[in-house]
Design a protein around this motif. Structure first.
Motif, mmCIF file in Angstrom:
data_model
loop_
_atom_site.group_PDB
_atom_site.id
_atom_site.type_symbol
_atom_site.label_atom_id
_atom_site.label_comp_id
_atom_site.label_asym_id
_atom_site.label_seq_id
_atom_site.Cartn_x
_atom_site.Cartn_y
_atom_site.Cartn_z
ATOM 1 N N GLN A 1 48.602 39.067 47.495
ATOM 2 C CA GLN A 1 49.723 39.515 46.682
ATOM 3 C C GLN A 1 50.724 40.339 47.469
ATOM 4 O OE1 GLN A 1 49.990 38.595 43.248
ATOM 5 N NE2 GLN A 1 48.447 37.233 44.095
ATOM 6 N N SER B 1 43.518 34.305 34.823
ATOM 7 C CA SER B 1 42.567 35.338 34.419
ATOM 8 C C SER B 1 41.409 35.426 35.407
ATOM 9 C CB SER B 1 42.042 35.038 33.013
ATOM 10 O OG SER B 1 41.371 33.779 32.988
ATOM 11 N N GLN C 1 42.655 37.404 38.496
ATOM 12 C CA GLN C 1 42.746 38.839 38.259
ATOM 13 C C GLN C 1 41.369 39.481 38.143
ATOM 14 O OE1 GLN C 1 45.514 40.377 38.528
ATOM 15 N NE2 GLN C 1 46.842 38.588 38.590
ATOM 16 N N SER C 2 40.427 38.783 37.490
ATOM 17 C CA SER C 2 39.082 39.342 37.343
ATOM 18 C C SER C 2 38.379 39.460 38.688
ATOM 19 C CB SER C 2 38.265 38.460 36.397
ATOM 20 O OG SER C 2 38.856 38.418 35.108
ATOM 21 N N ARG D 1 39.779 39.765 41.628
ATOM 22 C CA ARG D 1 40.418 40.846 42.394
ATOM 23 C C ARG D 1 39.904 42.204 41.951
ATOM 24 N NH1 ARG D 1 46.513 41.277 42.268
ATOM 25 N NH2 ARG D 1 45.973 43.050 43.561
ATOM 26 N N GLY E 1 46.087 31.406 43.054
ATOM 27 C CA GLY E 1 46.897 32.607 42.921
ATOM 28 C C GLY E 1 48.334 32.427 43.331
#
Length: 1343
Positions: A138, A218, A221-222, A224, A489
């Motif tokens: 990111q 989702s 994000q989980s 990470r 991602g």
């Protein structure tokens, strides 16, 4: 250009991994000789028939040893960074690491084991599927690689667990009670065409009777969050990790299919209206209701039994993600908390009692019916592979078949037989964009890779109906890896510049070698005897032939021509011709013969020559031949001898059409500059040597041809331009190659003029190259004018007259462009000569136009046209005359600037002066003066001349001795001031010198002497308003913040700050602080004096030649706009500056400078502090002149300081309202104490309180007498003291203490004179007067 199987990666020690997973196998290394590779591309183009490739035969003993690779679960990350290999409950994770063996093994990095062990958490649990999923970073600074790679493992118990690259568990969740069969993933890919929908990221988990999909966002994000939590726990040393919340997912129960072994997701599909109505009618019958908009549905294709292949459609929005696990987990935690609290209150329950393990709740699946399928009762589908463009799926079955199915139609389109236990993969290849054939739409080819392990053959097939294009012999028991996913991602923004996949299809051999397929696009062409593939093969052969040869020969020429004639596609032929033209060792004749043969061959083809590409190729060949002929004429024609040129005066008068005085003026300008240019550096930039004669390939590479096939196109000037890719130095070299004859003082330009007239290059392009070369060097003389004049005249003659002669009063584009080049050139000499020649040519063109008019034309029309031409002529000639005058001024300016240091000479041009504002000329001269560190007295020999007055300047003996260079600069500066009297007016130049010195000091704060120069220049400005404005700008721009920081620092430390603090807070070293404080004091004093003077606001003019100047306001214009300062605040700052300067000059301690200023009222304590501090200044100032502390070299400076500081103290005392007589008496006492009787007598006359002064001097005189009698002359003193009164003797002995006088030794006359002053100052009748009279008698006896 054939398909290749290249080594992509390697394992460091795959035997160790095998022994860990399969302990029962032997640890013998595989035989290296078994890896045999043979390309399936044959050089014979006669036949493309499929041939059976002999199978690799291996012994039964080796079968068991290599079979392990087929039995284990294997996953290679698309980023080629992580490999996961698992069997039963064991797993090994390998990562790319630097290879210590270096280049000996051929690979810089190899896969090495980073973790291995058992992943079993429940009894009997086994690993069923594994996947390496790279996750995007990111951060904005990512270089295209993944942030980290997650290892996803599916177990026989139904658990899905997520691990890091090092085997750390991140997340575990039970999604279904059946064993996991497959793990598939879809990652983001940009839309392939306009209107295509973006595919969402998702993770697919296939169980025996259920399918679970997890949204990619989702999941990303989980994972990470879990990884960050594990990292924080590891850093803190804590082993307890918070249980992450369950994943949100969708769960489908796939119905109406007996057995499912594999699955793939084709993403969200929206059917067309016809298919939508057909589906509604088949499912709902005649009474079915049809929606107006076809619903989008996710398509899943399964492979198994009954039917052999099934297609399931999950309509979007029909069901929500299953979130009951989240609510269940929260309720369970709440219940546990209540029960534990209740057990503590009521006294039941025990902490040691084990909590009953509750099995996680498993959600029921949503039924998903089968839409349709391919029924085949006996056939069992083993695996299914989706193509990269989602158009086809390929399956393997139990009958040894490979079937290709069209996804959109749902029908099988192709079948391959004889491939038992086959492994499949897909490779997508984009078409290369060739030079001259850049299409907006790039084509994409799909290749199906089939690996037959039983035969040891790897085949490449064109999908969907193409032939086999390549085949390779590979070892048996290999593993074909073709990941259908990339990096998770990404989105439409972050995917740019990121390579999601390092490979598309790879073969892993039992020896640990990983190979990838490299497939060229042309193999996808449908025709087996494709002309493109054949031509590309011939082009490759031509490149290899030219590469292997080192010299041209007849054989090479015939071979090259034959290969080019054998090609059929024109743009491929052009690539071959361009390769020949770029070969260094090929001569011009060789190139011309190749071009002529290609052009003739294409023209003789007949109907084929009518093709547009063929016409373009013929035009390209003709253009290149014209350029080569031009090259030969320039290189072969030697410089012809010519009659010697006449004198320079005759040259100027003949070519420039000027008078004798004008030619003399031009020669004076050039002679003045030539003296300086001989010593100048040619160029400060790094330049590469350009050969005088280009090689043909270099010459051709400088041009580019714009293709055009219009029948109305003129063949006179084809669209030939200079290539944009060549550097500026190469353009200069090209101009030198073409026009080097114009810079020869002897020789003829006839040949060059003929070449220019007959070539097919635009005269605009030629004049650009000529001007670029001419302005590239200062080595241009007046003797070169005839050749330059003739070449430019030829170029003007072949140019369109509309470009040379403009209508009305507009400027001609031709001359405007030349003036632009001259005005922007920093080489003023060649620009000046070029401007003179162009001005004369402009006049000639207009005159010739007028003379060549038709005499029979209408008189009125002729007169009107003549008037317009005269107006145009006058406009262009006026512009040229203006430019010539401007260049003369810049020539003189550059002559002056050449006196500076070579590496600091500012580059000037007409455009820079015009765009630099009204003060650009004075700024350039001031920068030279400041950079040379010239004192104001060095600018002129004796005085500065002004239009109305003469102002004498510095007579400092340090600056009276001037070198020859400075005297030459003075002469050149006076000459330049005569040319530019307004721009270099005295006040204007002095202000800019002050400013430039201040800038130099501000860039390097330790160069405080430049600030001193700035103050000296500022004091010489005669106009008070201008002086005040510049001083105010200096204060706000450079000095104010430094002054404030220094004051606060001195207040904080109470003394002179140390060097470290000075540099940290102020930026100036400790040793430079006294000088800096003195210059601040001078600046504030200049402001005070200018504030009190009254002058008129100055008006700044500019020379008529430079009226078109534009840009920022000049320094003097900004200075006169400054607001008037407050005299009271100036005085306040002046007092503070005096105190700071005193502390820094004398090194005074315990001095809180800001405490000496009142905030509200002045009380007695503040007055006392001020009085004490000012007295210390007088003591320090006088003590600097003591003889035992003074060196002979600094006597004059210290005497000046001793006189200056007491005066400043009196000014401060007056401002503070203190008693001035006190400080005068203090000054007298300090002077007598140091033995400076003459200076003390001068100050003594200014004291008002004579009685008090006499009392103080009486003590001082007594100490001198006591020292004389009791210390230096003891024997004589005893005798003398015996003759005086006891009271006098007692008084003298009480004054014997040392330290009260800095210089106690004094002669008798000085003591007598001091006592005489004491007697005169004391009133008669007082005890002190009687004591003084006794001293007078004693001193008389001493003498």
């Amino acid at each position: 250009m054939s398909c290749q199987l290249n080594v992509f990666a390697d394992f460091h020690d795959i035997t160790t991994v095998r022994n860990f997973l399969f302990p029962e196998l032997k640890s013998e290394p595989p035989d290296a000789n078994e890896n045999l590779e043979n390309e399936g591309w044959d050089e014979d183009w006669g036949s493309w028939e499929e041939e059976e490739i002999p199978e690799n035969r291996e012994t039964p003993e080796l079968d068991d040893k290599h079979q392990w690779l087929q039995e284990c679960v294997f996953s290679l990350s698309p980023a080629n960074d992580i490999v996961a290999i698992a069997h039963n409950d064991k797993c090994a994770l390998l990562s790319q690491r630097f290879n210590n063996e270096g280049s000996n093994s051929g690979m810089e990095t190899k896969f090495k084991t980073v973790w291995k062990g058992s992943l079993q958490q429940e009894e009997g649990e086994q690993i069923m599927a594994v996947m390496c999923l790279p996750l995007a970073s990111q951060k904005r600074s990512m270089q295209g690689g993944p942030d980290w790679t997650c290892v996803i493992v599916g177990f026989s118990t139904g658990y899905i667990r997520f691990y890091t690259e090092t085997g750390t568990l991140l997340l575990s969740q039970l999604l279904h009670s059946e064993p996991v069969q497959r793990l598939k993933c879809r990652t983001y890919e940009p839309p392939r065409y306009l209107g295509d929908t973006e595919q969402h990221e998702e993770l697919l988990i296939l169980f025996k009777r259920a399918l679970v999909t997890i949204d990619g966002f989702s999941l990303f994000q989980s994972l990470r969050a879990c990884r960050n939590q594990v990292a924080r726990a590891t850093a803190s040393g804590s082993e307890s990790v918070l249980q992450p919340p369950p994943l949100a997912y969708k769960k489908w129960a796939l119905q109406e299919q007996e057995k499912i072994l594999d699955l793939c997701s084709c993403g969200v599909k929206t059917p067309n209206p016809f298919d939508h109505m057909k589906t509604a009618a088949m499912l709902g019958g005649a009474s079915a209701t049809i929606r107006s908009t076809p619903p989008a549905a996710g398509l899943f294709i399964t492979s198994g039994v009954g039917p052999y292949m099934g297609l399931f459609y999950a309509v979007e929005g029909s069901t929500q993600p299953i979130l009951s696990d989240v609510a269940y987990a929260v309720a369970h935690k709440l219940k546990s908390a209540i029960m534990s609290a209740a057990s503590g209150w009521l006294g039941f329950g025990s902490k040691h009692k084990e909590e009953e393990k509750q099995k996680p709740k498993i959600e029921t699946a949503t039924p998903l019916p089968l839409r349709f399928g391919l029924p085949d009762k006996r056939r069992q589908g083993d695996s299914i592979y989706l193509s990269p463009n989602n158009s086809y799926v390929a399956t393997t079955d139990s009958f040894g078949r490979v079937i290709l199915v069209d996804v959109e139609r749902g029908t099988a389109v192709r079948m391959w037989k004889g491939y038992r236990d086959a492994q499949l993969g897909w490779v997508q290849v984009k078409e290369d964009t060739h030079h001259g054939n850049r299409d907006d739409k790039e084509r994409i080819a799909q290749f199906l890779i089939i690996y037959a392990p039983r035969r040891g053959i790897l085949e490449v097939w064109t999908a969907a109906s193409g032939p086999r294009v390549a085949a390779f012999n590979v070892p048996k028991h290999c593993r074909l890896i073709s990941p259908g996913h990339g990096m998770m991602g990404l989105n439409n923004v972050t995917c740019k510049g990121v390579k999601c996949k390092m490979f598309q299809c790879a073969v892993i051999e039992p020896s640990g070698v990983v190979k990838s397929l490299d497939i060229p696009f042309h193999l996808a062409l449908s025709d087996k005897n494709s002309k493109r593939a054949r031509d590309l093969h011939l082009l490759k052969k031509l490149k290899q032939l030219l590469k292997e040869s080192r010299d041209e020969s007849v054989e090479l020429q015939s071979a090259v021509i034959q290969l080019l004639q054998d090609t059929r596609i024109s743009h491929v032929t052009q690539q071959g011709v361009e390769r020949v033209l770029s070969t260094k060792y090929v001569s011009s004749q060789f190139m011309q013969q190749v071009l002529e043969s290609c052009s003739t061959h294409i023209t003789n083809r007949g109907q084929d020559s009518q093709d547009i590409h063929s016409k373009l190729l013929v035009g390209f060949c003709q253009t290149q031949m014209d350029l080569l002929q031009m090259y030969d004429q320039i290189t072969q024609d030697c410089t012809q001898s010519a009659a010697p040129h006449p004198g320079i005066t005759e040259i100027l008068m003949e070519n420039l059409h000027i008078s004798n005085p004008e030619s003399t003026h031009i020669m004076n300008q050039m002679n003045t500059d030539s003296a300086q240019s001989d010593t100048e550096c040619v160029d400060k930039r790094v330049r590469f040597d350009i050969p005088n004669i280009f090689h043909p390939s270099d010459f051709l590479s400088c041009f580019q041809f714009q293709p055009h096939v219009s029948a109305q196109e003129s063949t006179r000037h084809r669209l030939i331009t200079v290539s944009d890719s060549i550097s500026l130095d190469k353009k200069v070299g090209l101009g030198k190659f073409l026009f080097s004859q114009c810079t020869m003082q002897e020789g003829s330009t006839d040949t060059l003029c003929n070449v220019i007239q007959n070539c097919n290059i635009s005269p605009t392009l030629l004049v650009d190259l000529l001007v670029l070369y001419w302005l590239s060097s200062e080595q241009r003389t007046l003797q070169m004018i005839p050749n330059l004049h003739r070449i430019l005249k030829v170029l003007v003659s072949i140019t369109d007259k509309s470009n040379v002669l403009a209508k009305s009063t507009d400027c001609a584009l031709w001359w405007k462009k030349l003036r632009y080049s001259c005005s922007h050139s920093t080489n003023i000499r060649p620009a000046y000569i070029l401007a003179l020649v162009c001005r004369s040519l402009c006049v000639e063109v207009i005159e010739n136009r007028s003379k060549g008019k038709d005499p029979d034309a209408d008189t009125e029309a002729s007169e009107e046209m003549s008037s317009e031409r005269r107006e145009s002529c006058s406009q262009d000639t006026e512009d040229w005359s203006l430019l010539v005058k401007q260049l003369e001024d810049i020539l003189s300016l550059k002559n002056l600037l050449s006196h500076g240091r070579v590496d600091h000479i500012a580059e000037v041009s007409v455009s820079k002066i015009l765009e630099g504002g009204r003060g650009s000329i004075s700024e350039a001269v001031a920068y030279l003066i400041a950079d040379m560190e010239l004192h104001p007295g060095d600018l002129y020999a004796t005085s500065m001349m002004d239009s109305t007055e003469k102002m004498e300047i510095g007579t400092d003996p340090e600056h009276t001795t001037q070198s020859a260079a400075v005297r030459k600069l003075q002469v050149d500066l006076v000459q330049l001031q005569k040319k530019l009297p307004h721009s270099l007016e005295n006040d204007v130049l002095l202000c800019n010198c002050c400013w430039e010195n201040s800038i130099i000091w501000f860039k390097d704060l330790d160069k405080v002497h430049h600030l001193g120069f700035a103050m000296e220049y500022l004091k010489l400005v005669t106009n008070a308003i201008l002086r005040h404005g510049v001083a105010s700008m200096l204060w706000h721009r450079f000095v104010m913040k430094k002054f404030q920081a220094l004051a606060q620092l001195m207040e904080k430390v109470g003394k002179v700050p140390k060097d470290r603090l000075c540099r940290k807070e102020v930026g100036i070293g400790e040793s430079f602080m006294p000088d800096f404080a003195g210059y601040m004091l001078d600046l504030i004093q200049v402001l005070r004096e200018a504030n009190c003077e009254m002058n008129e606001v100055p008006v700044f003019n500019i020379e008529p030649v430079w009226q078109m100047v534009r840009g920022p306001s000049s320094l003097v214009e900004q200075a006169v706009e400054q607001k008037m300062t407050n005299y009271g605040l100036l005085t306040h700052h002046y007092n503070l500056a005096v105190i700071m300067c005193a502390v820094l000059t004398f090194g005074m301690k315990s001095a809180k400078i800001l405490s000496l200023f009142d905030s509200k009222n002045v009380d007695s304590a503040l007055s006392s502090n001020r009085k004490e501090f000012l007295s210390r200044i007088i003591t320090c100032a006088v003590s600097t002149t003591d003889s035992f502390q003074t060196s002979p070299t600094s006597i004059s400076k210290k005497n000046a300081a001793a006189t200056k500081w007491p005066t400043r103290v009196l000014e401060l005392a007056k401002e503070f309202g203190l008693d001035l007589d006190f400080f005068k008496r203090q000054h007298v006492i300090e002077l007598y104490s140091g033995g400076h009787d003459k200076k003390a007598e001068e100050v003594l006359l200014t004291v008002n309180d004579r009685e008090f002064m006499g009392s103080q001097l009486l003590l001082l005189a007594g100490r001198r007498v006591a020292h004389y009698l009791l210390e230096s002359h003891k024997m004589e003193g005893v005798e003398l003291l015996s003759n005086v009164s006891p009271a006098l003797t007692t008084w003298l002995r009480s004054l014997q203490e040392p330290g009260h006088l800095r210089q106690p030794v004094a002669d008798v006359p000085s003591i007598a004179m001091l006592i005489h002053h004491v007697a005169n100052y004391l009133p008669e009748g007082t005890p002190e007067y009687e004591l003084a009279i006794s001293l007078v008698d004693l001193v008389q006896s001493m003498s």
